[in-house]
Design a protein around this motif. Structure first.
Motif, PDB file in Angstrom:
ATOM      1  N   GLU A  75      68.420  13.955 -26.613  1.00  0.00           N
ATOM      2  CA  GLU A  75      67.572  14.801 -27.277  1.00  0.00           C
ATOM      3  C   GLU A  75      68.176  14.414 -28.991  1.00  0.00           C
ATOM      4  O   GLU A  75      68.860  13.459 -28.921  1.00  0.00           O
ATOM      5  CB  GLU A  75      68.285  16.012 -27.443  1.00  0.00           C
ATOM      6  CG  GLU A  75      68.513  16.489 -26.188  1.00  0.00           C
ATOM      7  CD  GLU A  75      69.123  18.333 -26.589  1.00  0.00           C
ATOM      8  OE1 GLU A  75      69.324  19.035 -27.308  1.00  0.00           O
ATOM      9  OE2 GLU A  75      70.266  18.712 -25.405  1.00  0.00           O
ATOM     10  N   ASP A  76      67.332  14.763 -29.421  1.00  0.00           N
ATOM     11  CA  ASP A  76      67.114  13.573 -31.045  1.00  0.00           C
ATOM     12  C   ASP A  76      68.451  13.523 -31.736  1.00  0.00           C
ATOM     13  O   ASP A  76      69.004  13.005 -32.016  1.00  0.00           O
ATOM     14  CB  ASP A  76      66.230  14.321 -31.691  1.00  0.00           C
ATOM     15  CG  ASP A  76      65.882  13.803 -33.352  1.00  0.00           C
ATOM     16  OD1 ASP A  76      66.177  12.281 -33.475  1.00  0.00           O
ATOM     17  OD2 ASP A  76      66.611  14.527 -34.551  1.00  0.00           O
ATOM     18  N   TRP A  77      69.369  15.043 -31.805  1.00  0.00           N
ATOM     19  CA  TRP A  77      71.137  14.474 -32.551  1.00  0.00           C
ATOM     20  C   TRP A  77      71.733  13.911 -32.035  1.00  0.00           C
ATOM     21  O   TRP A  77      72.508  13.560 -32.284  1.00  0.00           O
ATOM     22  CB  TRP A  77      71.392  15.936 -32.468  1.00  0.00           C
ATOM     23  CG  TRP A  77      71.892  16.889 -31.183  1.00  0.00           C
ATOM     24  CD1 TRP A  77      71.071  17.783 -30.370  1.00  0.00           C
ATOM     25  CD2 TRP A  77      73.048  16.157 -30.496  1.00  0.00           C
ATOM     26  NE1 TRP A  77      71.569  18.120 -28.970  1.00  0.00           N
ATOM     27  CE2 TRP A  77      72.954  16.893 -29.020  1.00  0.00           C
ATOM     28  CE3 TRP A  77      73.908  15.804 -30.676  1.00  0.00           C
ATOM     29  CZ2 TRP A  77      74.269  17.463 -28.152  1.00  0.00           C
ATOM     30  CZ3 TRP A  77      75.320  16.075 -29.407  1.00  0.00           C
ATOM     31  CH2 TRP A  77      74.942  16.451 -28.348  1.00  0.00           C
ATOM     32  N   GLN A  78      71.499  13.261 -30.462  1.00  0.00           N
ATOM     33  CA  GLN A  78      72.164  12.530 -29.699  1.00  0.00           C
ATOM     34  C   GLN A  78      72.134  10.622 -30.781  1.00  0.00           C
ATOM     35  O   GLN A  78      73.002  10.676 -30.408  1.00  0.00           O
ATOM     36  CB  GLN A  78      72.186  12.670 -28.433  1.00  0.00           C
ATOM     37  CG  GLN A  78      72.653  13.930 -27.888  1.00  0.00           C
ATOM     38  CD  GLN A  78      71.975  13.583 -25.700  1.00  0.00           C
ATOM     39  OE1 GLN A  78      70.842  13.525 -25.912  1.00  0.00           O
ATOM     40  NE2 GLN A  78      73.013  14.944 -25.335  1.00  0.00           N
ATOM     41  N   LEU A  79      70.329  10.861 -31.072  1.00  0.00           N
ATOM     42  CA  LEU A  79      70.547   9.183 -31.816  1.00  0.00           C
ATOM     43  C   LEU A  79      71.830   8.776 -32.765  1.00  0.00           C
ATOM     44  O   LEU A  79      71.178   8.093 -33.180  1.00  0.00           O
ATOM     45  CB  LEU A  79      68.638   8.987 -31.466  1.00  0.00           C
ATOM     46  CG  LEU A  79      68.176   9.499 -30.245  1.00  0.00           C
ATOM     47  CD1 LEU A  79      67.228   9.308 -30.616  1.00  0.00           C
ATOM     48  CD2 LEU A  79      68.931   8.125 -29.719  1.00  0.00           C
ATOM     49  N   ARG A  80      71.754  10.439 -33.616  1.00  0.00           N
ATOM     50  CA  ARG A  80      72.326   9.889 -34.452  1.00  0.00           C
ATOM     51  C   ARG A  80      73.719  10.057 -34.258  1.00  0.00           C
ATOM     52  O   ARG A  80      74.466  10.731 -35.487  1.00  0.00           O
ATOM     53  CB  ARG A  80      71.618  11.311 -36.100  1.00  0.00           C
ATOM     54  CG  ARG A  80      69.942  11.371 -35.750  1.00  0.00           C
ATOM     55  CD  ARG A  80      69.505  11.926 -37.096  1.00  0.00           C
ATOM     56  NE  ARG A  80      69.360  13.214 -36.363  1.00  0.00           N
ATOM     57  CZ  ARG A  80      69.464  14.299 -36.722  1.00  0.00           C
ATOM     58  NH1 ARG A  80      70.479  14.624 -37.561  1.00  0.00           N
ATOM     59  NH2 ARG A  80      69.312  15.950 -35.948  1.00  0.00           N
ATOM     60  N   ALA A  81      74.237  10.472 -33.356  1.00  0.00           N
ATOM     61  CA  ALA A  81      75.642  10.684 -33.960  1.00  0.00           C
ATOM     62  C   ALA A  81      76.530   9.483 -34.097  1.00  0.00           C
ATOM     63  O   ALA A  81      76.108   8.866 -33.090  1.00  0.00           O
ATOM     64  CB  ALA A  81      76.250  11.146 -31.647  1.00  0.00           C
ATOM     65  N   ALA A  82      77.829  10.143 -34.261  1.00  0.00           N
ATOM     66  CA  ALA A  82      78.320   8.824 -35.086  1.00  0.00           C
ATOM     67  C   ALA A  82      79.360   8.284 -34.281  1.00  0.00           C
ATOM     68  O   ALA A  82      79.894   7.331 -34.547  1.00  0.00           O
ATOM     69  CB  ALA A  82      79.483   9.770 -36.060  1.00  0.00           C
ATOM     70  N   CYS A  83      79.054   8.736 -32.742  1.00  0.00           N
ATOM     71  CA  CYS A  83      80.019   7.919 -31.810  1.00  0.00           C
ATOM     72  C   CYS A  83      79.523   7.244 -31.286  1.00  0.00           C
ATOM     73  O   CYS A  83      80.322   6.725 -30.369  1.00  0.00           O
ATOM     74  CB  CYS A  83      81.017   9.052 -30.479  1.00  0.00           C
ATOM     75  SG  CYS A  83      79.845  10.508 -29.924  1.00  0.00           S
ATOM     76  N   ARG A  84      78.254   6.820 -31.408  1.00  0.00           N
ATOM     77  CA  ARG A  84      77.464   5.773 -31.008  1.00  0.00           C
ATOM     78  C   ARG A  84      78.180   4.982 -30.700  1.00  0.00           C
ATOM     79  O   ARG A  84      78.442   4.876 -32.278  1.00  0.00           O
ATOM     80  CB  ARG A  84      76.113   6.401 -31.247  1.00  0.00           C
ATOM     81  CG  ARG A  84      75.060   6.985 -30.411  1.00  0.00           C
ATOM     82  CD  ARG A  84      73.705   7.298 -30.954  1.00  0.00           C
ATOM     83  NE  ARG A  84      72.811   6.366 -30.782  1.00  0.00           N
ATOM     84  CZ  ARG A  84      72.691   5.765 -29.131  1.00  0.00           C
ATOM     85  NH1 ARG A  84      72.738   6.966 -28.365  1.00  0.00           N
ATOM     86  NH2 ARG A  84      71.530   4.525 -29.634  1.00  0.00           N
TER      87      ARG A  84
END
Ligand code: SF4
Length: 84
Positions: A8-17
Motif C-alpha cells: 500500500e502507498d503508506w508502506q512505501l513511506r514508512a519510517a521503519c523501512r
C-alpha cells in the motif's frame, strides 16, 4: 510478466523501512520485561517520527495484528484502542 510485491502507498513511506524488524517484534526466545520495554521504546521512537503512523495503526487494527509495534503502539495498547 513479473509479479511485483504489493505494498500500500503508506508502506512505501514508512519510517521503519530499513530498520531492523527485531526492534518492532519480540524475539522468539524469552525476553525480560526490561529488555522488552527498551526494545519497544526504540521502535516507538521510530514511529514517533513516521509520516504514516495513522495509516499504520489503522491497518493493524483492521487486520487484528496480534504482535509487534504498529503505529507506535504495542499489542496491549492496540487492544485498549480497539476496545473503545
Ligand atoms: S508507524 Fe512505526 S511501524 Fe508503522 S510504518 Fe511508521 S515506523 Fe513503521
Amino acid at each position: 510478466m513479473t509479479a511485483l510485491p504489493s505494498y500500500e502507498d503508506w508502506q512505501l513511506r514508512a519510517a521503519c523501512r530499513g530498520h531492523s524488524a527485531a526492534i518492532f517484534f519480540a524475539p522468539s526466545h524469552f525476553e525480560r520485561k526490561s529488555a522488552k520495554l527498551e526494545r519497544e521504546a526504540r521502535a516507538k521512537a521510530v514511529c514517533a517520527a513516521c509520516p504514516v503512523r495513522r495509516e499504520c495503526l489503522a491497518h493493524a487494527l483492521r487486520f487484528h495484528e496480534a504482535h509487534g509495534i504498529w503505529g507506535g503502539l504495542n499489542e496491549d495498547e492496540r487492544r485498549l484502542v480497539a476496545a473503545r
